[in-house]
Scaffold this active site. Structure first.
Site, PDB file in Angstrom:
ATOM      1  N   GLN A  34       0.814  -1.218   0.000  1.00 14.93           N
ATOM      2  CA  GLN A  34       0.000   0.000   0.000  1.00 14.93           C
ATOM      3  C   GLN A  34       0.851   1.273   0.000  1.00 14.93           C
ATOM      4  O   GLN A  34       0.311   2.375  -0.059  1.00 14.93           O
ATOM      5  CB  GLN A  34      -0.929   0.003   1.217  1.00 14.93           C
ATOM      6  CG  GLN A  34      -1.918  -1.144   1.272  1.00 14.93           C
ATOM      7  CD  GLN A  34      -3.011  -1.060   0.222  1.00 14.93           C
ATOM      8  OE1 GLN A  34      -3.283   0.001  -0.336  1.00 14.93           O
ATOM      9  NE2 GLN A  34      -3.665  -2.184  -0.054  1.00 14.93           N
ATOM     10  N   CYS A  73      -9.768  -9.141   0.892  1.00 14.57           N
ATOM     11  CA  CYS A  73      -9.403 -10.541   1.143  1.00 14.57           C
ATOM     12  C   CYS A  73     -10.236 -11.171   2.246  1.00 14.57           C
ATOM     13  O   CYS A  73     -10.387 -12.376   2.304  1.00 14.57           O
ATOM     14  CB  CYS A  73      -7.932 -10.632   1.529  1.00 14.57           C
ATOM     15  SG  CYS A  73      -6.868  -9.517   0.662  1.00 14.57           S
TER      16      CYS A  73
END
Length: 361
Positions: free
Chosen positions: A172, A308
């Site tokens: 990220q 996820c």
């Protein structure tokens, strides 16, 4: 449709798509060669792969090697499982808010796995106690659920002082800020406007790893398998563009953040307001039914947590680590925005979200 789920994946940059096309030629073209073949088309494909490797490496510290993988999860597994023999059962320490790819893999290895707590703002204390005989420390640079930026430079220095290896999940962070020093760095193309299906593991020079995937000996023997020149080229072009646009993208994201915070001022922020990447806005509202909110706002794409973990039915382990109750965690949403989000889109989405939440009573 308004897309606000940049932590799950980002739109493919037009420049990345263009870079990929020449390597997708069909019959009559010259771009479909195997980069591991010795003939002219193979050498051309190999040159394209190496250019992409240089472009990706430019996002990362000097003094290491980039290995292409199928994504960040594979890269994490190569790093953690590959160094396991050298650790010989020594303990690992990972932050309590790591991605499941790190947490589950670390727990699956032979040595003990210690969870390092975070404070209420979702940040690891750089002076957090570390276990005796530490073999490896893993702390992500930017959290995928709440966007908090971790003190990885200080933690890497402590790992080195303890003779331990350090793994940084920079998925990220890469392309949005300078990536911190580590022994292993993991990044993913589709989180920085590249294609899905490709990631990279950066390994500091001199750090030994046992291969996880054996076979043809590609990628310096660390990761066997035929590379896709198209995916590599898209990754490289996206990385090069991200590096060139880093300041401009950061300024755009900061403006979007300020506007969103103003429009959603009554919502509680999850995680630090200062120590964070501003393209991740994780908010909660007491009593909010997130499933109903998402059903009512099907023209918006946002998240109730990490992509996820969606559908697991369990409260987010990240929000739980902050000290939130299960009810507070389940009343939280994540808005992710970036380079291609317009101010008009963000304003429309924020108003729709706020109005729909208010109508729940």
């Amino acid at each position: 449709m308004i897309y606000l789920d940049y932590q799950a994946t980002t739109p493919l940059a037009p420049e990345a798509r263009e870079a990929m096309l020449r390597w997708l030629d069909g019959p009559g073209g010259t771009g479909f060669g195997n980069p591991h073949s010795p003939h002219r088309m193979g050498r051309q494909a190999a040159a394209g792969v190496e250019l992409a490797r240089e472009q990706v490496a430019a996002l990362l510290p000097p003094g290491g090697t980039v290995t292409f993988t199928s994504g960040a999860t594979e890269a994490i597994n190569i790093a953690l499982r590959g160094c396991e023999p050298a650790l010989a059962g020594m303990p690992m320490a990972v932050s309590a808010i790591e991605h499941a790819a790190v947490l589950d893999t670390a727990r699956d290895l032979a040595g003990p796995c210690h969870l390092l707590p975070v404070g209420a703002e979702g940040v690891v204390d750089p002076q957090v106690p570390l276990p005796e005989g530490l073999g490896l420390l893993a702390v992500m640079q930017v959290n995928n659920e709440i966007g908090t930026v971790q003190p990885v430079a200080e933690l890497y220095a402590r790992a080195r002082a303890n003779g331990a290896l350090f793994l940084c999940d920079a998925v990220q962070a890469a392309g949005k800020m300078l990536v911190a020093e580590a022994d292993f760095i993991v990044i993913s193309a589709h989180k920085l406007h590249g294609p899905k299906g490709i990631g990279a593991l950066w390994v500091r020079d001199g750090v030994p790893l046992r291969p996880l995937i054996t076979g043809g000996g590609q990628e310096n023997g660390l990761r066997s398998g035929t590379l896709s020149p198209a995916l590599c080229a898209g990754f490289g072009a996206a990385a090069e563009l991200a590096l060139a646009r880093m300041e401009a993208d950061a300024a755009h994201v900061a403006a979007l953040w300020d506007r969103a915070r103003g429009l959603l001022a009554e919502w509680e922020l999850n995680g630090s307001a200062q120590q964070r990447y501003l393209g991740n806005l994780n908010l909660r509202r007491e009593g909010l039914d997130v499933a109903r909110l998402m059903s009512d706002l099907r023209q918006l794409c946002f998240s109730a947590g990490s992509a996820c973990a969606s559908g697991s039915g369990r409260p987010s382990h990240v929000l739980s680590a902050l000290g939130l109750t299960p009810a507070e965690a389940r009343s939280s949403i994540r808005l992710g925005f970036g380079r291609y989000t317009t101010m008009a889109e963000l304003e429309e989405a924020a108003v729709l979200i706020d109005n729909a939440a208010t109508q729940q009573g």
